[in-house]
Design an enzyme around this catalytic site. Structure first.
Site, mmCIF file in Angstrom:
data_model
loop_
_atom_site.group_PDB
_atom_site.id
_atom_site.type_symbol
_atom_site.label_atom_id
_atom_site.label_comp_id
_atom_site.label_asym_id
_atom_site.label_seq_id
_atom_site.Cartn_x
_atom_site.Cartn_y
_atom_site.Cartn_z
ATOM 1 N N CYS A 171 27.054 2.026 -11.287
ATOM 2 C CA CYS A 171 26.479 1.394 -9.852
ATOM 3 C C CYS A 171 26.151 1.148 -9.298
ATOM 4 O O CYS A 171 26.376 0.009 -9.036
ATOM 5 C CB CYS A 171 24.745 1.526 -10.831
ATOM 6 S SG CYS A 171 23.430 1.150 -10.031
ATOM 7 N N CYS A 175 23.606 -1.211 -7.480
ATOM 8 C CA CYS A 175 23.734 -2.654 -8.909
ATOM 9 C C CYS A 175 24.694 -3.606 -7.794
ATOM 10 O O CYS A 175 24.497 -4.770 -8.148
ATOM 11 C CB CYS A 175 23.854 -2.088 -10.478
ATOM 12 S SG CYS A 175 23.205 -0.972 -10.435
#
Length: 101
Positions: free
Chosen positions: A26, A29
């Site tokens: 991600c 993230c």
């Protein structure tokens, strides 16, 4: 934080814990990692960080209703105090968490 059962840490810890639900793949993230570190440093270590990889803990992610990542949930003694999904600025994150220190 020590390597223990994450669910047990969330439920039994006397500390205020910010759980970062993330995945290695991600991008947002990864972008948030330094922001989280700086925000928690600014709060003087009063809030502990627990990172939970949604790919390795799908049942925990499902239990807490994590539908998008990054997703942050603030716990104290197993109770949810605050939650937010998505990218945030350091300023917004500090402001949101300050009231729980």
């Amino acid at each position: 934080m020590p390597k223990k059962n994450p669910k047990e840490l969330i439920q039994k810890s006397q500390d205020t814990i910010l759980v970062d639900f993330y995945a290695d793949w991600c991008g947002p993230c990864q972008t948030m990692n330094p922001v989280l570190d700086m925000a928690l440093d600014e709060l003087g270590g009063k809030i502990k960080l627990l990172k939970i990889n949604v790919d390795k803990h799908p049942q925990l992610s499902q239990q807490f209703g994590i539908r998008s990542i990054p997703h942050y949930v603030l716990f104290k003694r197993g109770k949810i105090l605050w939650r937010k999904a998505g990218i945030m600025t350091k300023k917004d994150l500090v402001q949101a968490l300050k009231g729980f220190c």
